[in-house]
Design a protein around this motif. Structure first.
Motif, PDB file in Angstrom:
ATOM      1  N   LEU A  60       0.970  -0.776   0.185  1.00  9.52           N
ATOM      2  CA  LEU A  60      -0.222  -0.336  -0.058  1.00  9.52           C
ATOM      3  C   LEU A  60       1.271   1.836  -0.451  1.00  9.52           C
ATOM      4  O   LEU A  60       0.667   2.355  -0.947  1.00  9.52           O
ATOM      5  CB  LEU A  60      -0.582  -0.134   0.942  1.00  9.52           C
ATOM      6  CG  LEU A  60      -2.384  -0.501   1.466  1.00  9.52           C
ATOM      7  CD1 LEU A  60      -2.659  -0.913   2.672  1.00  9.52           C
ATOM      8  CD2 LEU A  60      -2.659  -1.260  -0.112  1.00  9.52           C
ATOM      9  N   LEU A  61       1.647   1.332   0.551  1.00 10.67           N
ATOM     10  CA  LEU A  61       2.951   2.668   0.944  1.00 10.67           C
ATOM     11  C   LEU A  61       3.341   2.845  -1.013  1.00 10.67           C
ATOM     12  O   LEU A  61       3.438   3.796  -0.824  1.00 10.67           O
ATOM     13  CB  LEU A  61       3.572   2.385   1.984  1.00 10.67           C
ATOM     14  CG  LEU A  61       3.176   2.987   3.523  1.00 10.67           C
ATOM     15  CD1 LEU A  61       4.430   2.068   4.200  1.00 10.67           C
ATOM     16  CD2 LEU A  61       3.119   4.073   3.496  1.00 10.67           C
ATOM     17  N   PHE A  62       4.441   1.594  -1.495  1.00  9.10           N
ATOM     18  CA  PHE A  62       4.377   1.441  -1.704  1.00  9.10           C
ATOM     19  C   PHE A  62       3.662   2.226  -4.068  1.00  9.10           C
ATOM     20  O   PHE A  62       4.304   2.791  -4.547  1.00  9.10           O
ATOM     21  CB  PHE A  62       4.970   0.231  -2.708  1.00  9.10           C
ATOM     22  CG  PHE A  62       5.654   0.200  -4.802  1.00  9.10           C
ATOM     23  CD1 PHE A  62       7.070   0.668  -4.424  1.00  9.10           C
ATOM     24  CD2 PHE A  62       5.175   0.001  -5.366  1.00  9.10           C
ATOM     25  CE1 PHE A  62       7.388   0.718  -5.755  1.00  9.10           C
ATOM     26  CE2 PHE A  62       5.616  -0.498  -6.798  1.00  9.10           C
ATOM     27  CZ  PHE A  62       6.371   0.183  -6.912  1.00  9.10           C
ATOM     28  N   LEU A  63       2.668   1.828  -2.936  1.00  7.89           N
ATOM     29  CA  LEU A  63       1.642   1.911  -3.886  1.00  7.89           C
ATOM     30  C   LEU A  63       0.988   3.695  -4.205  1.00  7.89           C
ATOM     31  O   LEU A  63       0.681   4.782  -4.694  1.00  7.89           O
ATOM     32  CB  LEU A  63      -0.337   1.951  -4.351  1.00  7.89           C
ATOM     33  CG  LEU A  63      -0.337   0.068  -5.183  1.00  7.89           C
ATOM     34  CD1 LEU A  63      -0.952  -0.694  -4.426  1.00  7.89           C
ATOM     35  CD2 LEU A  63       0.220  -0.318  -6.304  1.00  7.89           C
ATOM     36  N   PHE A  91       3.099   6.062  -3.001  1.00  7.35           N
ATOM     37  CA  PHE A  91       4.536   6.384  -3.581  1.00  7.35           C
ATOM     38  C   PHE A  91       4.355   6.527  -4.874  1.00  7.35           C
ATOM     39  O   PHE A  91       4.623   7.148  -6.067  1.00  7.35           O
ATOM     40  CB  PHE A  91       6.168   5.790  -3.519  1.00  7.35           C
ATOM     41  CG  PHE A  91       5.744   6.646  -1.889  1.00  7.35           C
ATOM     42  CD1 PHE A  91       5.973   8.143  -1.618  1.00  7.35           C
ATOM     43  CD2 PHE A  91       6.117   5.617  -0.911  1.00  7.35           C
ATOM     44  CE1 PHE A  91       6.541   8.589  -0.233  1.00  7.35           C
ATOM     45  CE2 PHE A  91       5.960   5.922   0.954  1.00  7.35           C
ATOM     46  CZ  PHE A  91       6.723   7.046   0.808  1.00  7.35           C
ATOM     47  N   ALA A  92       4.249   5.208  -5.844  1.00  7.07           N
ATOM     48  CA  ALA A  92       4.253   4.915  -7.048  1.00  7.07           C
ATOM     49  C   ALA A  92       3.323   6.025  -8.573  1.00  7.07           C
ATOM     50  O   ALA A  92       3.739   6.705  -9.244  1.00  7.07           O
ATOM     51  CB  ALA A  92       4.418   3.995  -7.715  1.00  7.07           C
ATOM     52  N   ILE A  93       2.287   6.121  -7.913  1.00  2.00           N
ATOM     53  CA  ILE A  93       0.823   6.426  -8.313  1.00  2.00           C
ATOM     54  C   ILE A  93       1.034   8.233  -8.580  1.00  2.00           C
ATOM     55  O   ILE A  93       1.280   8.934  -7.065  1.00  2.00           O
ATOM     56  CB  ILE A  93      -0.603   6.269  -7.429  1.00  2.00           C
ATOM     57  CG1 ILE A  93      -0.650   4.413  -8.033  1.00  2.00           C
ATOM     58  CG2 ILE A  93      -1.527   7.045  -8.453  1.00  2.00           C
ATOM     59  CD1 ILE A  93      -1.986   4.102  -7.873  1.00  2.00           C
ATOM     60  N   HIS A 115      -3.870   8.746  -5.463  1.00  5.24           N
ATOM     61  CA  HIS A 115      -2.710   9.091  -4.267  1.00  5.24           C
ATOM     62  C   HIS A 115      -3.843   9.531  -3.163  1.00  5.24           C
ATOM     63  O   HIS A 115      -3.616   8.792  -2.148  1.00  5.24           O
ATOM     64  CB  HIS A 115      -1.691  10.366  -4.581  1.00  5.24           C
ATOM     65  CG  HIS A 115      -1.048  10.454  -3.669  1.00  5.24           C
ATOM     66  ND1 HIS A 115      -1.293  11.037  -3.092  1.00  5.24           N
ATOM     67  CD2 HIS A 115       0.443   9.538  -3.883  1.00  5.24           C
ATOM     68  CE1 HIS A 115      -0.090  11.282  -1.706  1.00  5.24           C
ATOM     69  NE2 HIS A 115       0.673   9.894  -2.761  1.00  5.24           N
ATOM     70  N   LYS A 116      -5.061   9.795  -3.303  1.00  2.70           N
ATOM     71  CA  LYS A 116      -5.460   9.946  -1.843  1.00  2.70           C
ATOM     72  C   LYS A 116      -6.556   8.537  -1.342  1.00  2.70           C
ATOM     73  O   LYS A 116      -6.801   8.586  -0.534  1.00  2.70           O
ATOM     74  CB  LYS A 116      -6.770  11.888  -2.504  1.00  2.70           C
ATOM     75  CG  LYS A 116      -5.492  13.051  -1.997  1.00  2.70           C
ATOM     76  CD  LYS A 116      -6.985  14.032  -2.440  1.00  2.70           C
ATOM     77  CE  LYS A 116      -6.003  15.326  -2.339  1.00  2.70           C
ATOM     78  NZ  LYS A 116      -7.030  15.938  -2.508  1.00  2.70           N
ATOM     79  N   VAL A 117      -7.117   8.420  -2.779  1.00  4.37           N
ATOM     80  CA  VAL A 117      -7.706   6.954  -2.387  1.00  4.37           C
ATOM     81  C   VAL A 117      -6.785   6.055  -1.595  1.00  4.37           C
ATOM     82  O   VAL A 117      -7.267   5.379  -1.080  1.00  4.37           O
ATOM     83  CB  VAL A 117      -8.275   6.574  -3.601  1.00  4.37           C
ATOM     84  CG1 VAL A 117      -9.117   5.033  -3.894  1.00  4.37           C
ATOM     85  CG2 VAL A 117      -8.799   7.152  -4.476  1.00  4.37           C
ATOM     86  N   ILE A 118      -5.733   5.346  -1.994  1.00  4.03           N
ATOM     87  CA  ILE A 118      -4.584   4.875  -2.122  1.00  4.03           C
ATOM     88  C   ILE A 118      -4.026   4.817  -0.269  1.00  4.03           C
ATOM     89  O   ILE A 118      -4.334   4.095   0.492  1.00  4.03           O
ATOM     90  CB  ILE A 118      -3.655   4.842  -2.987  1.00  4.03           C
ATOM     91  CG1 ILE A 118      -3.657   4.030  -4.064  1.00  4.03           C
ATOM     92  CG2 ILE A 118      -2.147   3.725  -2.081  1.00  4.03           C
ATOM     93  CD1 ILE A 118      -4.225   2.940  -4.118  1.00  4.03           C
ATOM     94  N   ASN A 119      -4.138   5.890   0.184  1.00  7.50           N
ATOM     95  CA  ASN A 119      -3.669   6.476   1.373  1.00  7.50           C
ATOM     96  C   ASN A 119      -5.045   6.481   2.060  1.00  7.50           C
ATOM     97  O   ASN A 119      -4.630   6.478   3.539  1.00  7.50           O
ATOM     98  CB  ASN A 119      -2.967   8.250   1.687  1.00  7.50           C
ATOM     99  CG  ASN A 119      -1.710   8.700   0.709  1.00  7.50           C
ATOM    100  OD1 ASN A 119      -1.209   7.502   0.675  1.00  7.50           O
ATOM    101  ND2 ASN A 119      -1.328   9.339   0.125  1.00  7.50           N
TER     102      ASN A 119
END
Length: 107
Positions: free
Chosen positions: A37-40, A42-44, A50-54
């Motif tokens: 999840l952290l990699f995603l 940083f990668a997006i 980015h807000k959704v992943i965070n």
């Protein structure tokens, strides 16, 4: 994966024991999910994604925190230690390292 789902279901069991194998499998799988999840995050580069992943990663960490605490308490019970020793984790870095060192010991 079997241990991970099983231990997530035991989020309110603070009285039993947890084996070293259950503990290691849960911690490795949990840290792996958080790392992905952290990699995603940083990668997006798209702002909305980015807000959704965070948000998803934050909800995941908050949602599984009670299961993690219950696992640590059960592991302390299996080792014959006082579960109040978990308060050592409040010391920023050394507390978590000490706690992991204790929980990874064989019985």
């Amino acid at each position: 994966m079997k241990y991970y789902i099983e231990l997530l279901k035991k989020f309110n069991d603070f009285q039993g024991n947890a084996s070293r194998r259950e503990f290691v499998h849960f911690i490795l799988f949990h840290c792996g999910i958080i790392a992905v999840l952290l990699f995603l995050g940083f990668a997006i580069e798209h702002p909305f994604a980015h807000k959704v992943i965070n948000t998803v990663s934050g909800l995941f960490v908050v949602g599984t925190s009670l299961s993690c605490v219950a696992l640590f308490v059960r592991r302390m019970n299996a080792l014959g230690r006082n579960p109040k020793l978990l308060f050592v984790a409040l010391i920023p870095v050394l507390g978590w390292l000490y706690l992991l060192f204790i929980c990874l010991k064989k019985v």
